[in-house]
Design an enzyme around this catalytic site. Sequence first.
Site, PDB file in Angstrom:
ATOM      1  N   SER A  87      -5.382   6.346   5.301  1.00  9.09           N
ATOM      2  CA  SER A  87      -4.578   7.528   5.618  1.00  9.09           C
ATOM      3  C   SER A  87      -3.436   7.700   4.633  1.00  9.09           C
ATOM      4  O   SER A  87      -2.858   8.787   4.523  1.00  9.09           O
ATOM      5  CB  SER A  87      -4.019   7.412   7.041  1.00  9.09           C
ATOM      6  OG  SER A  87      -3.093   6.331   7.126  1.00  9.09           O
ATOM      7  N   GLN A  88      -3.086   6.634   3.901  1.00  8.94           N
ATOM      8  CA  GLN A  88      -1.977   6.717   2.953  1.00  8.94           C
ATOM      9  C   GLN A  88      -2.246   7.699   1.821  1.00  8.94           C
ATOM     10  O   GLN A  88      -1.306   8.214   1.211  1.00  8.94           O
ATOM     11  CB  GLN A  88      -1.656   5.329   2.393  1.00  8.94           C
ATOM     12  CG  GLN A  88      -1.050   4.388   3.420  1.00  8.94           C
ATOM     13  CD  GLN A  88      -0.898   2.980   2.903  1.00  8.94           C
ATOM     14  OE1 GLN A  88      -1.471   2.615   1.868  1.00  8.94           O
ATOM     15  NE2 GLN A  88      -0.135   2.162   3.620  1.00  8.94           N
ATOM     16  N   ARG A 130      -7.345  -2.749  -4.759  1.00  4.87           N
ATOM     17  CA  ARG A 130      -7.147  -1.822  -3.639  1.00  4.87           C
ATOM     18  C   ARG A 130      -7.512  -0.404  -4.064  1.00  4.87           C
ATOM     19  O   ARG A 130      -7.186   0.027  -5.171  1.00  4.87           O
ATOM     20  CB  ARG A 130      -5.707  -1.873  -3.130  1.00  4.87           C
ATOM     21  CG  ARG A 130      -5.298  -3.236  -2.617  1.00  4.87           C
ATOM     22  CD  ARG A 130      -4.000  -3.197  -1.837  1.00  4.87           C
ATOM     23  NE  ARG A 130      -4.173  -2.561  -0.523  1.00  4.87           N
ATOM     24  CZ  ARG A 130      -3.228  -2.525   0.407  1.00  4.87           C
ATOM     25  NH1 ARG A 130      -2.062  -3.080   0.178  1.00  4.87           N
ATOM     26  NH2 ARG A 130      -3.454  -1.944   1.569  1.00  4.87           N
ATOM     27  N   ARG A 158      -0.260 -10.465   7.733  1.00  2.00           N
ATOM     28  CA  ARG A 158      -0.916 -10.338   9.038  1.00  2.00           C
ATOM     29  C   ARG A 158      -1.818 -11.545   9.324  1.00  2.00           C
ATOM     30  O   ARG A 158      -2.019 -11.903  10.489  1.00  2.00           O
ATOM     31  CB  ARG A 158      -1.732  -9.052   9.117  1.00  2.00           C
ATOM     32  CG  ARG A 158      -0.958  -7.777   8.828  1.00  2.00           C
ATOM     33  CD  ARG A 158       0.146  -7.520   9.835  1.00  2.00           C
ATOM     34  NE  ARG A 158       0.821  -6.249   9.552  1.00  2.00           N
ATOM     35  CZ  ARG A 158       2.035  -5.939   9.938  1.00  2.00           C
ATOM     36  NH1 ARG A 158       2.742  -6.804  10.658  1.00  2.00           N
ATOM     37  NH2 ARG A 158       2.577  -4.777   9.636  1.00  2.00           N
ATOM     38  N   GLU A 170      -3.812  -2.165  11.913  1.00  2.00           N
ATOM     39  CA  GLU A 170      -2.862  -3.228  11.578  1.00  2.00           C
ATOM     40  C   GLU A 170      -2.834  -4.316  12.646  1.00  2.00           C
ATOM     41  O   GLU A 170      -2.416  -5.444  12.381  1.00  2.00           O
ATOM     42  CB  GLU A 170      -1.452  -2.640  11.419  1.00  2.00           C
ATOM     43  CG  GLU A 170      -1.222  -1.892  10.130  1.00  2.00           C
ATOM     44  CD  GLU A 170      -1.069  -2.828   8.944  1.00  2.00           C
ATOM     45  OE1 GLU A 170      -0.215  -3.727   9.004  1.00  2.00           O
ATOM     46  OE2 GLU A 170      -1.802  -2.657   7.958  1.00  2.00           O
ATOM     47  N   GLY A 215       0.807  -1.207   0.000  1.00  2.00           N
ATOM     48  CA  GLY A 215       0.000   0.000   0.000  1.00  2.00           C
ATOM     49  C   GLY A 215       0.840   1.256   0.000  1.00  2.00           C
ATOM     50  O   GLY A 215       0.460   2.275  -0.587  1.00  2.00           O
TER      51      GLY A 215
END
Length: 433
Positions: A176-177, A129, A391, A319, A101
Amino acid sequence: MGNLTETRPPEPWTAPTATDPVAATLRLPGSKSMTARALVLSALASGPSTLVRPLRARDTELMAGGLRGMGAHMSISDDERWLVRPHPLVGPAHVDVGLAGTVLRFVPPVAGLAAGRVTFDGDPYTRARPLGPMIGALRSLGVRIDAPATGSLPLAVLGAGRVAGGEVVIDASASSQFVSGLLLAAPRFDRGLVIRHVGPPVPSAPHLRMTVQMLRAAGAAVDDATPDVWAVEPGPLTGRGWEIEPDLSGAVPFFAAALVTGGEVTLQGWPPSSMQPVEQLRALLTGMGGEVTLTTAGLTVRGTGSVHGLTADLSDVSELTPVLTALAMLADSPSRLTGVGHIRGHETDRIAALATEFAALGADITESADGLEIRPRPLRGGTFRTYADHRMAHAAAVAGLAVPGIEVDDVACTSKTMPEFPALWSGMVTGKS
């Protein structure tokens, strides 16, 4: 003869089950978030920079490769110290996004500053995405972009060597990216940049604070005093040395092991003042039954012999959702995790994936639009699919501490952010690290 280039499916990895409390002192790789931001700021600086103890993993190597392709000089052969020498950015170039990302959202604004065509594509899931808000923001600033009507990969940025800058309005509620990517390049825009977010709250606020702190450390003038507004003045960025902190998100499964087994895990090299959300993590792990202390030895988490359920809004620290979900499976009371609807657009739809895979192991788990509800009950072994998401593999490893026979279908996906994970994890559990 058969096809010698045929790709074989990865070998399943059986998550080790703990027979004793873990006791480990670890030095983990550097923060992915800090490494990615430092690489971008260094490529845009007016002089050379060094990154001390950066993260070497697929995501950060893709970031370095994308910036190198546009002309930045990257020396990353030394694991302890990377050197970046800025150079005028040019095309043609191609950026492999992979599943990262940060590369997906941080590099297109940089490409707008390059003189030439820069193309972007990545792993198949990355095409799903969300990228539309970034594309719209750059187009409103005059950057020419060829992209599908879906606002996704593959795309091409037709850089003119400069971006006028000005003001953009963006809905960054999906990531937020979007804001961080624009902010990192903004000092190099002719008129700087004012970003106004309009929409539901921007998730992962600590990552935005990290972006602002690192911009200021590189000499940028950033005003974030007004909620949902960020103003960056035009000006040079200074080359400097970046001390990369250990990766907090990568440490969370190891800390979770202390809670599950009633043991103790210390992360060495933790700074007294951090850019990462350590206080939020402390509150969450304490609420679930852990004890968290920071000393000169490092950041230490101790288990108390019990894992408690948790009701928490994780919008700032999404995350952590997969590992906290695994912990909640082993708790003594139900949990409700909310505020993470945006992680449906991460490496996979993490909410649906967690619900599906834990249900297959016998869990009582319900997904909602923005989170999960977990009612603990005994789990059984079985195959746990990762969907190529690191994750998810971390979550399976944590559950496997207490549940024999959990087989992770593709533990190699952890190379995205921590190639050493399987060896470090097994060494911690067996005491042979």
